[in-house]
Design a protein around this motif. Structure first.
Motif, PDB file in Angstrom:
ATOM      1  N   SER A 455       0.425  -1.178   0.034  1.00 14.11           N
ATOM      2  CA  SER A 455      -0.171  -0.283   0.025  1.00 14.11           C
ATOM      3  C   SER A 455       0.902   1.119  -0.066  1.00 14.11           C
ATOM      4  CB  SER A 455      -0.941  -0.056   1.200  1.00 14.11           C
ATOM      5  OG  SER A 455      -0.168  -0.112   2.638  1.00 14.11           O
ATOM      6  N   VAL A 457       0.671   5.464   0.957  1.00 16.03           N
ATOM      7  CA  VAL A 457      -0.254   6.682   1.409  1.00 16.03           C
ATOM      8  C   VAL A 457       0.501   7.746   1.204  1.00 16.03           C
ATOM      9  CG1 VAL A 457      -0.726   6.962   4.032  1.00 16.03           C
ATOM     10  CG2 VAL A 457      -0.313   4.841   3.389  1.00 16.03           C
ATOM     11  N   THR A 494      -8.561   7.044   2.525  1.00 21.60           N
ATOM     12  CA  THR A 494      -8.905   6.768   3.843  1.00 21.60           C
ATOM     13  C   THR A 494      -8.509   6.818   5.207  1.00 21.60           C
ATOM     14  OG1 THR A 494      -6.316   5.829   3.312  1.00 21.60           O
ATOM     15  CG2 THR A 494      -7.736   3.963   2.612  1.00 21.60           C
ATOM     16  N   THR A 504      -4.923   5.973  -0.096  1.00 22.01           N
ATOM     17  CA  THR A 504      -3.753   5.133  -0.407  1.00 22.01           C
ATOM     18  C   THR A 504      -4.272   4.711  -1.846  1.00 22.01           C
ATOM     19  OG1 THR A 504      -4.037   4.717   2.170  1.00 22.01           O
ATOM     20  CG2 THR A 504      -3.778   2.769   1.095  1.00 22.01           C
ATOM     21  N   TYR A 506      -3.658   0.734  -3.792  1.00 25.42           N
ATOM     22  CA  TYR A 506      -3.203  -0.672  -2.946  1.00 25.42           C
ATOM     23  C   TYR A 506      -2.954  -1.305  -4.462  1.00 25.42           C
ATOM     24  CZ  TYR A 506      -5.651  -0.144   0.936  1.00 25.42           C
ATOM     25  OH  TYR A 506      -5.870   0.762   1.822  1.00 25.42           O
ATOM     26  N   GLU A 568      -2.822   7.118  12.009  1.00 25.25           N
ATOM     27  CA  GLU A 568      -2.532   6.770  11.401  1.00 25.25           C
ATOM     28  C   GLU A 568      -2.543   5.529  10.972  1.00 25.25           C
ATOM     29  OE1 GLU A 568       1.389   7.251   7.809  1.00 25.25           O
ATOM     30  OE2 GLU A 568      -0.424   8.342   7.976  1.00 25.25           O
TER      31      GLU A 568
END
Length: 583
Positions: A455, A457, A494, A504, A506, A568
């Motif tokens: 992921s 961020v 997110t 985010t 993925y 987070e």
């Protein structure tokens, strides 16, 4: 009435007396062997001959033969099978031959012989022995082999008429002396040595003190030559498994050659005293067994290398799960082969040096002590071995699996008896005891399959266009060769704060390292896209001016709206460098 009663009492007395006589005769038969005469052809034994106890008889024989008084030593042989007129001439020869056989065949420890005339079994261990208190009339001194047959050297107790019983070397041993002498008599070298080299110095003769170092030097030189020859052969072979196998068996092959040469020298060239010969033969048996066993293990290693290269190749988790499982099974098979080889070699060595007879009783007598010592000294080793077999059977990890152990990304490179070898991402090797490894939590990233989610961020201003960012992310991900399963790509908001939002993205890679690399590359591209095309998306400070401050013309106070400290979710999967990678 009186007459029948008297006859009855007389019969009872006669029966009791007969039983007593029979019991005395039976008791005498268990204490000695009855003979008509003891060495009638030798005459009266000299005073130096002591035949009262087994220990005295054997000591007297060894001392007289060492003094070369073979005529006196003949009185310690039971020459029952020889005619009286031959006993004097043949007795001395047989005594000399038996002395040389005992000197080279087996070193006798006479301190273990009984010093009692009846050789009664004495209980000196503090434990009640079933044979304690029993008298003996026949004792074994040694067992020697010749022409594939075993012959025992025994002493027995004899009594002629009303004379005192004496201990003599048994007739069955005397009969076997010629065959034993052919096997253990003087060697070719000793037969050509001058008389002055036959002088005894301590337990060995002068020539033995000189010959033993030369013997060791010759065998060592042959071993060095074989080792060097195998080195030349290895360099001459083409690169491959043949050269690898030749390199691995250089040392055991050299020791086997040394053992074979030493055995040939002992059989046909030189014959040392019993103590030296027995020690050398035990060493040769151990070396031979160790060499053959090690060559067998090296052969298994070579076949394992070949199968690894052919079926699996480079050890990592990109290979099929069945291939990694097969490689793990092969390593387990290697450990089983090593264990069986060690057991076979140990049993062979013990059987060859005839240790079972004495070792069994010693182990039984000290079983509790040995168990405690082994349990204390070998606890760590045995625990690691058992844990190794547990890993091989249950397979929580396999060769080639990618694991995260104590914060390190590592490939399982080998599972051995006592340790597991891990290859870290930066090509270092981490050696971990098996027991410690299985007792600590670890993450197996290849347990089911090698695919791995990552992921990205990003923290951006509230004005950032998520749809545009999502479009660029999917384009970058589809261009990257290490991103798979494009239908699982996602880019979502997110989190949201006062002036910022968390986005985010993925992605999935074919294996963890490739997924991590794809994550790094796509993050760089996204940051470059925002920097070049939408720099206003970066988080920034907001200053609010009031109308009152503007009218007064004063320096307006600044109200800075800062992005609050955020909590987070962080991907706690560490980066290949070993530290967690906040995303």
């Amino acid at each position: 009435m009186k007459t029948p009663l008297a006859w009855f009492l007389l019969v009872v007395l006669l029966a009791v007396s007969c039983l007593g006589v029979a019991q005395d005769e039976e008791e005498e038969e268990t204490r000695w062997f009855g003979v008509d005469a003891v060495n009638a052809g030798l005459g009266q034994p000299p005073d130096a001959v002591d035949r009262k106890t087994p220990r005295d008889a054997v000591r007297s024989f060894l001392e007289l033969t060492e003094q070369k008084d073979y005529a006196a030593a003949a009185h310690l042989l039971n020459l029952l099978d020889l005619a009286a007129e031959e006993q004097a001439s043949r007795g001395a020869v047989l005594a000399r031959q038996l002395a040389e056989v005992l000197q080279r065949g087996e070193w006798l420890d006479i301190s273990g012989l009984s010093a009692r005339q009846d050789a009664m079994v004495e209980d000196t261990s503090g434990q009640q022995s079933p044979r304690a208190g029993q008298t003996r009339r026949n004792l074994k001194l040694a067992t020697l082999e010749a022409d594939g047959q075993s012959y025992e050297v025994r002493v027995a107790r004899y009594r002629a008429g009303e004379q005192d019983p004496v201990w003599l070397i048994a007739p069955e041993t005397i009969t076997a002396i010629p065959k034993l002498y052919e096997e253990y008599g003087p060697s070719w070298l000793e037969g050509h040595l001058p008389e002055r080299f036959q002088t005894s110095i301590g337990r060995l003769k002068l020539w033995e003190w000189l010959a033993i170092p030369l013997f060791l030097v010759i065998t060592g030189a042959v071993g060095w030559f074989i080792h060097a020859l195998m080195g030349l052969l290895t360099r001459g072979l083409p690169a491959g498994l043949a050269s690898v196998f030749a390199q691995m068996i250089r040392l055991p092959l050299a020791f086997i050659a040394m053992a074979l040469l030493a055995q040939w020298l002992l059989d046909y060239v030189v014959s040392f005293s019993g103590m030296v010969t027995a020690s050398l033969r035990v060493m040769l048996i151990i070396i031979m067994a160790w060499g053959v066993g090690l060559i067998a293990v090296r052969l298994v290693d070579t076949l394992l290398i070949r199968m690894t290269r052919r079926l699996v190749g480079e050890i990592d988790d990109t290979k099929h799960r069945d291939d990694r499982k097969l490689l793990t099974t092969l390593y387990a098979l290697r450990r089983a082969v090593i264990l069986v080889t060690v057991l076979v070699v140990a049993i062979y060595v013990i059987a060859q040096v005839s240790l079972f007879e004495t070792l069994g009783m010693s182990l039984l007598a000290s079983a509790s002590v040995a168990t405690v010592l082994v349990g204390i000294a070998g606890q760590a080793v045995l625990g690691n071995i058992l844990a190794s077999f547990q890993v091989s059977l249950t397979k929580p990890i396999r060769i080639g699996d990618l694991v995260i152990f104590e914060g390190r990304w590592s490939y399982v490179e080998g599972i051995y008896y006592t340790f597991i070898r891990l290859r870290t991402w930066d090509e270092r090797r981490l050696v971990v005891p098996v027991k410690y490894f299985v007792s600590q939590p670890y993450e197996n990233l290849s347990s089911k399959n090698a695919k791995h989610y990552r992921s990205i961020v990003l923290t951006l201003h509230l004005s950032a266009d998520v749809a545009t960012l999502r479009e660029r992310f999917e384009a970058f991900a589809k261009e990257d060769e290490n991103v798979i399963d494009h239908h699982k790509l996602a880019c979502l908001v997110t989190g949201q704060h006062e002036a910022t939002q968390e986005i985010t993205c993925y992605l999935m890679g074919p294996e963890p390292i490739a997924a991590w690399e794809a994550e790094m590359r796509i993050r760089e591209k996204l940051l470059a896209f925002i920097r070049d095309h939408h720099p206003e998306w970066w988080p920034r400070e907001v200053v609010v001016l009031s109308h009152h401050d503007i009218a007064r013309g004063d320096t307006p106070p600044k109200r800075r709206i800062r992005r609050p400290a955020r909590v987070e979710e962080v991907d706690e999967t560490p980066s290949p460098g070993g530290e967690p990678s906040p995303e």
